[in-house]
Design a protein around this motif. Structure first.
Motif, short mmCIF file in Angstrom:
data_model
loop_
_atom_site.label_atom_id
_atom_site.label_comp_id
_atom_site.label_asym_id
_atom_site.label_seq_id
_atom_site.Cartn_x
_atom_site.Cartn_y
_atom_site.Cartn_z
N VAL A 89 24.89 58.30 45.98
CA VAL A 89 25.28 57.57 44.77
C VAL A 89 26.42 58.30 44.06
N THR A 90 26.28 59.62 43.93
CA THR A 90 27.33 60.41 43.28
C THR A 90 28.64 60.33 44.03
N ASP A 91 28.60 60.48 45.35
CA ASP A 91 29.82 60.41 46.16
C ASP A 91 30.50 59.05 46.01
N SER A 92 29.69 57.98 45.99
CA SER A 92 30.25 56.64 45.85
C SER A 92 30.96 56.47 44.51
N LEU A 93 30.33 56.94 43.44
CA LEU A 93 30.93 56.80 42.11
C LEU A 93 32.23 57.58 42.00
N LEU A 94 32.26 58.79 42.56
CA LEU A 94 33.48 59.59 42.51
C LEU A 94 34.60 58.94 43.33
N LEU A 95 34.24 58.41 44.50
CA LEU A 95 35.25 57.78 45.35
C LEU A 95 35.83 56.54 44.69
N GLN A 96 34.98 55.72 44.10
CA GLN A 96 35.47 54.51 43.44
C GLN A 96 36.35 54.86 42.24
N LYS A 97 35.96 55.89 41.50
CA LYS A 97 36.77 56.34 40.37
C LYS A 97 38.14 56.81 40.85
N ALA A 98 38.18 57.54 41.96
CA ALA A 98 39.46 58.02 42.51
C ALA A 98 40.35 56.85 42.90
N ARG A 99 39.78 55.85 43.56
CA ARG A 99 40.58 54.69 43.98
C ARG A 99 41.10 53.92 42.77
N ARG A 100 40.26 53.75 41.76
CA ARG A 100 40.70 53.03 40.55
C ARG A 100 41.82 53.80 39.84
N SER A 101 41.82 55.12 39.99
CA SER A 101 42.81 55.96 39.33
C SER A 101 44.13 56.03 40.10
N GLY A 102 44.19 55.37 41.25
CA GLY A 102 45.42 55.36 42.03
C GLY A 102 45.63 56.60 42.88
N ILE A 103 44.61 57.40 43.07
CA ILE A 103 44.71 58.60 43.90
C ILE A 103 44.72 58.19 45.37
N THR A 104 45.58 58.80 46.15
CA THR A 104 45.71 58.46 47.57
C THR A 104 45.71 59.72 48.43
N ALA A 105 45.50 59.51 49.72
CA ALA A 105 45.58 60.58 50.71
C ALA A 105 46.59 60.16 51.77
N SER A 106 47.48 61.04 52.15
CA SER A 106 48.49 60.71 53.15
C SER A 106 47.88 60.72 54.54
N PRO A 107 48.48 59.98 55.48
CA PRO A 107 47.99 60.02 56.87
C PRO A 107 47.92 61.44 57.43
N ALA A 108 48.90 62.29 57.06
CA ALA A 108 48.90 63.67 57.57
C ALA A 108 47.71 64.45 57.03
N GLU A 109 47.39 64.25 55.76
CA GLU A 109 46.24 64.93 55.16
C GLU A 109 44.95 64.50 55.84
N ILE A 110 44.81 63.20 56.06
CA ILE A 110 43.60 62.67 56.69
C ILE A 110 43.47 63.19 58.11
N GLU A 111 44.58 63.17 58.85
CA GLU A 111 44.54 63.64 60.24
C GLU A 111 44.16 65.11 60.32
N GLU A 112 44.75 65.92 59.46
CA GLU A 112 44.47 67.36 59.50
C GLU A 112 43.00 67.65 59.20
N GLU A 113 42.46 66.99 58.16
CA GLU A 113 41.08 67.27 57.77
C GLU A 113 40.09 66.74 58.81
N SER A 114 40.33 65.55 59.34
CA SER A 114 39.42 64.99 60.33
C SER A 114 39.48 65.77 61.64
N LYS A 115 40.67 66.20 62.04
CA LYS A 115 40.82 66.98 63.27
C LYS A 115 40.08 68.32 63.16
N THR A 116 40.15 68.94 61.99
CA THR A 116 39.45 70.21 61.78
C THR A 116 37.94 70.02 61.94
#
Length: 325
Positions: A89-116
């Motif tokens: 529940v907490t993770d969902s609320l934080l994620l939705q707040k981030a999206r509403r705030s216009g926060i984004t992650a670049s493809p490079a950031e996503i690739e690096e974190e997921s690959k790790t």
């Protein structure tokens, strides 16, 4: 609606059905006649939490605690499900707040974190072939695994950026605060505690200890999250509520029930002492600064999450699990 810890006796009726599902419908169980993988367990504003997400979180937490998820007691399973629901529940609320705030992650950031993350899993297997066989046993392909971890990586990055923006960047620790903390550095208490998941059990534990019953026998007679001698602790080592209660005790005294994010504690002070602190050099200053920062961060994050929950719509879906009644 504020969720918080789901205390015994106050859980919605579906919660017992959810426990039933974990007890009898996990893989390998003789009762596994139907896999409730995508039952919607909860609605959190515009998001949903599914059975499979709760099951995955329970298994992850069980493994981290050294528990076999298919050999949990009812009380252990209840505690893990409770924590999983709270975290999701907490993770969902934080994620939705981030999206509403216009926060984004670049493809490079996503690739690096997921690959790790994937490389960390892959390293646990002797060969790539062994890794892929393990995936196949879970009906998973490398591509599907990558997609899953990219999704998880994006969510984690967005939550982290939100917390950095709204909390971490606003924390200030002054030189006088560091110096005041240093002056308390040599004061220590030796304590032990019994940690349980509900206040009623904690009150019973406290009453029995105050009446003179043996600590180990009391701990063994109830379902505990932890019951242990913590040794010598100083200020800054424990969460604020626990620290305040522990340092208020004299040797032999039992604390009132103390609620923290971990559960309900009953603390016994065994001894106190004061010793000479290390020299106040740059290394010591940095250490104290980091401790103060972490404590303030934890406190502000907890308040931030409570405010998000207070404004959120959170509904547990009893109907989704009605067939288990």
């Amino acid at each position: 609606m504020t969720i918080g810890r789901l205390s015994a006796g106050k859980r919605p009726r579906f919660f017992e059905a959810l426990l039933f599902a974990f007890l009898f419908l996990l893989p390998g169980s003789a009762g596994a006649v139907e896999k409730p993988a995508e039952w919607i367990v909860a609605v959190v504003d515009a998001d949903v939490i599914t059975f499979s997400e709760v099951a995955e979180e329970v298994r992850r937490n069980a493994a981290a605690a050294g528990m076999n998820p298919e050999r949990l007691s009812h009380a252990e399973r209840e505690m893990l499900v409770d924590r999983a629901l709270e975290k999701l529940v907490t993770d969902s609320l934080l994620l939705q707040k981030a999206r509403r705030s216009g926060i984004t992650a670049s493809p490079a950031e996503i690739e690096e974190e997921s690959k790790t993350a994937i490389d960390r899993i892959r390293s646990q297997f002797p060969t790539d072939a062994a890794f892929e066989r393990a995936l196949a046993q879970e009906f998973m392909t490398p591509d599907r695994l990558r997609e899953r971890y990219e999704k998880q990586a994006e969510a984690e990055i967005l939550r982290r950026k939100l917390i950095d923006r709204d909390i971490r960047s606003k924390i200030r620790i002054s030189d006088s605060q560091v110096l005041n903390a240093y002056r308390q550095y040599g004061k220590e208490v030796r304590v032990r505690h019994i940690l349980v998941s509900d206040s009623a059990t904690a009150e019973t534990v406290r009453r029995r200890l105050v009446d003179g019953e043996d600590f180990d026998l009391v701990a063994a007679s109830v379902t505990t999250i932890e019951a242990t001698d913590l040794g010598w602790v100083r200020r800054g080592m424990m969460v604020e509520e626990f620290e305040k209660a522990a340092f208020a005790l004299k040797p032999g005294e039992i604390s009132p029930v103390v609620k923290t994010q971990f559960g309900y504690h009953v603390i016994q002070c065994l001894d106190r002492r004061e010793k000479e602190p290390p020299p106040f050099d740059e290394k010591m200053r940095d250490k104290i600064y980091q401790e103060l920062f972490a404590r303030k961060m934890q406190k502000k994050l907890r308040k931030y999450i409570e405010e998000l929950r207070a404004r959120a719509y959170v509904q547990f879906r009893e109907g989704a699990l009605a067939q288990l009644d």
